[in-house]
Every structure is written in C-alpha cells, then in structure tokens.
Design a protein around this motif. Structure first.
Motif, PDB file in Angstrom:
ATOM      1  N   SER A 143     -25.841  78.262  47.632  1.00 26.98           N
ATOM      2  CA  SER A 143     -25.847  78.544  46.198  1.00 26.98           C
ATOM      3  C   SER A 143     -25.088  79.848  45.975  1.00 26.98           C
ATOM      4  CB  SER A 143     -27.278  78.677  45.694  1.00 26.98           C
ATOM      5  OG  SER A 143     -27.864  79.869  46.216  1.00 26.98           O
TER       6      SER A 143
ATOM      7  N   SER B  42     -23.602  66.750  37.903  1.00 30.03           N
ATOM      8  CA  SER B  42     -24.930  67.028  38.459  1.00 30.03           C
ATOM      9  C   SER B  42     -25.028  68.469  38.942  1.00 30.03           C
ATOM     10  CB  SER B  42     -25.279  66.049  39.582  1.00 30.03           C
ATOM     11  OG  SER B  42     -24.404  66.195  40.665  1.00 30.03           O
ATOM     12  N   ASP B  43     -23.935  69.005  39.494  1.00 29.95           N
ATOM     13  CA  ASP B  43     -23.923  70.411  39.898  1.00 29.95           C
ATOM     14  C   ASP B  43     -24.064  71.323  38.693  1.00 29.95           C
ATOM     15  OD1 ASP B  43     -23.644  69.761  42.554  1.00 29.95           O
ATOM     16  OD2 ASP B  43     -21.501  70.252  42.653  1.00 29.95           O
TER      17      ASP B  43
ATOM     18  N   HIS C  12     -25.585  70.624  35.842  1.00 29.28           N
ATOM     19  CA  HIS C  12     -26.973  70.560  35.398  1.00 29.28           C
ATOM     20  C   HIS C  12     -27.886  71.380  36.315  1.00 29.28           C
ATOM     21  CE1 HIS C  12     -26.474  67.769  32.097  1.00 29.28           C
ATOM     22  NE2 HIS C  12     -25.727  66.984  32.873  1.00 29.28           N
ATOM     23  N   SER C  13     -27.623  71.310  37.606  1.00 33.74           N
ATOM     24  CA  SER C  13     -28.407  72.079  38.577  1.00 33.74           C
ATOM     25  C   SER C  13     -28.207  73.574  38.383  1.00 33.74           C
ATOM     26  CB  SER C  13     -28.008  71.685  39.992  1.00 33.74           C
ATOM     27  OG  SER C  13     -28.671  72.473  40.939  1.00 33.74           O
ATOM     28  N   ASP C  14     -26.956  73.987  38.156  1.00 33.33           N
ATOM     29  CA  ASP C  14     -26.659  75.405  37.918  1.00 33.33           C
ATOM     30  C   ASP C  14     -27.363  75.908  36.674  1.00 33.33           C
ATOM     31  OD1 ASP C  14     -25.110  75.562  40.171  1.00 33.33           O
ATOM     32  OD2 ASP C  14     -23.201  75.452  39.112  1.00 33.33           O
TER      33      ASP C  14
ATOM     34  N   ASN D 251     -31.076  76.311  37.294  1.00 31.90           N
ATOM     35  CA  ASN D 251     -31.405  77.408  38.209  1.00 31.90           C
ATOM     36  C   ASN D 251     -30.889  78.758  37.745  1.00 31.90           C
ATOM     37  OD1 ASN D 251     -32.756  75.798  40.165  1.00 31.90           O
ATOM     38  ND2 ASN D 251     -30.777  75.042  40.833  1.00 31.90           N
TER      39      ASN D 251
END
Length: 83
Positions: free
Chosen positions: A42, A74-75, A77-79, A82
């Motif tokens: 990350s 998807s990355d 949305h994950s970023d 988080n």
C-alpha cells in the motif's frame, strides 16, 4: 498483507558499483515505488520502506515514474475506503 506481518521486515543487502552515482534514499524509493506500482505494498507500507511519511511518498512518487492513480476501479474504491 496484515499490519502484523508487515512489522517483520526483510533486510536486503545490495552491492552497487562505486561508479554508479545513486544515493541510498533513491534506492529505497525506487524499490518502494516499484512495489507500490505492482500493488505489492500500500502507499503507507511503501512510504515506510522508503523511510518517508505517506504524504511525502505520494508527493514524490511521480519523480520515480509511478502514478498515484490506479487503472483499476476496485483499487480506486479500496484506496477511498482506506483513506
């Protein structure tokens, strides 16, 4: 990768010829940027590898040819989740 797993870090020894003009910080940043680019770390983990704050790591990432922005939805949305 869990936070507990990340606390156990590997030590890597590199031998670089004396005629190569590169600073230790640049080597750490190149490795961290590449691992971040390949989604192995990350941004926070990569910043720790580079010995920087997350903000500073993100600010200078472009100097090493790596974009902060992912091509994957998807990355993204994950970023966001988080952040």
């Amino acid at each position: 990768m869990s936070i507990n797993k990340f606390k156990q870090m590997k030590t890597i020894r590199l031998y670089i010829p004396d005629n190569v003009d590169i600073k230790e910080h640049d080597i750490s940043m190149i490795i961290a940027a590449k691992l971040y680019e390949e989604c192995k770390l990350s941004s926070g983990q990569a910043a720790k590898v580079a010995g920087l704050s997350k903000r500073t790591f993100i600010e200078i990432l472009g100097r090493y040819g790596v974009s902060v922005f992912s091509d994957s939805i998807s990355d993204l949305h994950s970023d966001i989740a988080n952040a």
